[in-house]
Every structure is written in C-alpha cells, then in structure tokens.
Design an enzyme around this catalytic site. Structure first.
Site, PDB file in Angstrom:
ATOM      1  NE  ARG A 265      45.913  35.543  36.022  1.00 42.25           N
ATOM      2  CZ  ARG A 265      45.911  35.503  34.687  1.00 42.25           C
ATOM      3  NH1 ARG A 265      47.038  35.381  34.017  1.00 42.25           N
ATOM      4  NH2 ARG A 265      44.769  35.561  34.015  1.00 42.25           N
ATOM      5  CG  HIS A 269      48.359  39.579  33.404  1.00 42.48           C
ATOM      6  ND1 HIS A 269      49.374  38.681  33.657  1.00 42.48           N
ATOM      7  CD2 HIS A 269      48.957  40.718  32.979  1.00 42.48           C
ATOM      8  CE1 HIS A 269      50.542  39.244  33.388  1.00 42.48           C
ATOM      9  NE2 HIS A 269      50.309  40.481  32.979  1.00 42.48           N
ATOM     10  CE1 TYR A 278      43.208  34.714  30.803  1.00 44.95           C
ATOM     11  CE2 TYR A 278      42.664  36.877  29.911  1.00 44.95           C
ATOM     12  CZ  TYR A 278      43.244  36.104  30.892  1.00 44.95           C
ATOM     13  OH  TYR A 278      43.861  36.707  31.958  1.00 44.95           O
TER      14      TYR A 278
END
Length: 368
Positions: A265, A269, A278
C-alpha cells in the site's frame, strides 16, 4: 481406483515455496513458472489500459477527499495489478465480494465511478445495485464479506450455475475469526470460491510480523483443505495467470482456492492516516521501485506490444475519465434524510416511527 496418501493430499494443497512471478521488477522476463499459462497479449494490453485508468481514478478520489467531496477514501495505489487482475479473471456472471479498498477493481469492472464512491461519500447505501452488477457492497468490517461469499458460491452451485465467487480480503482480515470460518465452510462444502488475499504488509499501522507467524498467508488455507498459492502481487502477468487458474479450479468443481498476493500500500491507510509514523521512507522507496504499472508498461514496450501512441492514448482516456468524475462529484447530491428510515424493516417499528417523527420535528417545524 487409486488412493492418494495424506502426504500426497497435503502436497497438492501447498503453495509455491516462493511467490509466482513472470515479470521481474525491471520489466524483463523472469521465466515461465511451471503449471501456469501466460495471459494472451491482447488481455495484457487491456489490463494496462485499465491500470492507467484505475490509478488516475485513485488519484482523483484522493483529491476529492481534500476538497470535502468524499468523507474518506482508502487508496489502492500500488495494488493495481491485484485489482485489475482480479476483475479480468472473472466472467460477467461471476460474483465479486470487495473490501473498502477495492474501488479501482469496481471501476475496472465497468461500474459507474460515482456509484462506486457513494458509500465513501457518506451515502446510506452502497450506491449501486449488487444484483445487477454481481458485486456485493464494499465491506468495511474486516473479513465479514468472506463468509457471505462462501454462502453465495454454495447457493450458485445448488442452483446449477457454473459461476465462481471471488472474495477480496486484506492481510489484516486474515486475523479475523470470520475469515477462518469462511475457509472452513468453503472447504467442507467444496464451494466454488476464490479467496484473494492482498497482503499489502500493514493492517492500518500493524506490520505483518505482528499479525502472524506463518511463513506466508497462503499457508492458512492448508489446514482447511484448500488449494493455495502465493504470487508477486506487483506482477500483473503473474497475478492474472494464477487467478485465472484459481477460478478454473473452482469452476471445475475442485473446490475453493486461496491466493495470497504480495504487494504494498503506497499511500496511507486512508486520508485520515499518517503512514510516516509507522514505516520508514526507505521501505516505501523500495516498493516504489517495484511499481506494478511501470513494470507492466516496460514489459509490454519491450515485447513490442505497446507504442508511444498507445501510452498517450491510455493516459488521455484516463484524464478525460477523471475530469468527468470531478465534474459529477462537484454537484451536491440530492438527498432525502427520511430515507434513513426506509428499508430497515418491512413494517416500521414503533421506535423507527418515533425517530422519524423526532427528525421531522427538528427539520420541518410544525409537522409530525
């Protein structure tokens, strides 16, 4: 009649030791994996066109969130090979059970992009007719669509149809109980369903290593008696080849099939997430170099299947598509708040009537 030993049974279910690949990251030929057929050249060119359009749609949808036209949008940039191959492996009479991150797959299936974005715009329904499109509503709760997909597959088989159901699911969804119940249900019923796991390495901010200790998510199918495979999810040629084999397996009465695609990805998100908190920039850069669209374009150019004019034509069509979508989404939708109370029950309950009256008193003073 020959009988297979338990060892032979397990061997027949196991995925390849390394992900199946046809095209290397630089677009060159990576060899022909045993047991898989390369897609037709014309299909690959069509896949390229849909990938170009899908990526432009994705960029436009992301921009619409910044303009306040969408409440949220989960980008699938970097996962286009999975999205497009999943659609191309299906027939029109097959069913697709998508997640919230699979809007590109839906527009690649020919659905109206405004209808596809209705749910993410804040509409009370999915925006399209599932029965007419044979696409279930995009599912936000993780993995709940997988068991629904098995039920649909079993129903189609019982009706004598030879259709296949494909259930998209993310790596995070494989940690949910519904996913495992769906695998067990499908394995026992030998339902004609393909579970397509897009392993993009993160469940929101949780990396794969903190989700599972399995050597690959593809191995999760073995315990349920399901034939499984893993594939390079950024190699459209490989993904389409494996998914085509999986749908043929299910359609031929051989039971369910699980495919794990190793992909990434590229964006956060959703527009409400900050992925830099992160994951490291170096990691993102490594995956950027494995971009599925650039890989396919280089591969097709190298084989003489794609010209400069073809590339320009695909990009022009994508820009026109995005412009039409932008113009249509700029218009405020006509909504009726009282539709919230329709189609909940065949006969409205006292609670629904009370809630409707309360809304009416707030919106329409003097009416009840």
């Amino acid at each position: 009649m020959s009988m297979r030993t338990p060892h032979q049974e397990v061997e027949g279910l196991l995925p390849s030791a390394v992900p199946v690949r046809f095209v290397a990251e630089d677009g060159t030929d990576a060899g022909r994996p045993a047991g898989y057929r390369a897609p037709e050249d014309g299909t690959l060119v069509e896949a390229y066109r849909r990938m170009v359009l899908g990526r432009r749609f994705d960029r436009q949808a992301t921009a619409l969130t910044k303009q306040g036209r969408l409440a949220v949008y989960p980008s699938s940039r970097g996962q286009e090979a999975c999205q497009i191959a999943g659609v191309l492996a299906l027939r029109e009479d097959d069913w697709l059970f998508p997640t919230y991150r699979d809007s590109v797959a839906l527009v690649a299936r020919g659905m109206d992009p405004v209808e596809v974005l209705t749910l993410l715009r804040g509409g009370w329904h999915c925006g399209y007719d599932p029965a007419a499109t044979r696409v279930a509503p995009q599912c936000t709760p993780l993995a709940t669509q997988t068991i629904h997909a098995v039920g649909m597959a079993d129903a189609m088989r019982r009706k004598g149809e030879d259709g296949v159901v494909m259930a998209f699911v993310g790596d995070g969804g494989t940690s949910e109980g519904d996913f495992h119940e769906a695998l067990n249900y499908a394995g026992v019923l030998r339902a004609p369903v393909v579970f397509f796991v897009q392993n993009n390495k993160y469940a929101i901010s949780v990396p794969l290593a903190k989700q599972t200790a399995a050597p690959a998510l593809a191995y999760k199918g073995i315990g349920y008696g399901i034939r499984s495979e893993q594939v390079d999810g950024n190699d459209l040629v490989a993904v389409l080849s494996v998914l085509t084999a999986a749908t043929e397996h299910a359609r031929s009465g051989n039971g369910p099939f699980l495919v794990e695609a190793h992909t990434y990805r590229m964006d956060s998100h959703t527009n409400a997430d900050d992925a830099s908190r992160y994951r490291e920039d170096e990691e993102v850069a490594r995956w950027e170099a494995a971009d599925p669209l650039a890989r396919l374009e280089t591969h097709l150019r190298g084989r003489g299947l794609l010209s400069e004019e073809d590339v320009a034509s695909a990009q022009e069509a994508a820009e026109e598509y995005a412009a039409r979508l932008r113009d249509r989404m700029a218009a405020d939708p006509e909504t009726d708040p009282f539709e919230l109370f329709d189609h909940v029950f065949a006969e409205p309950t006292p609670q629904l009537r009370e809630q409707r009256a309360l809304l009416a008193s707030e919106m329409l003073p003097g009416e009840d």
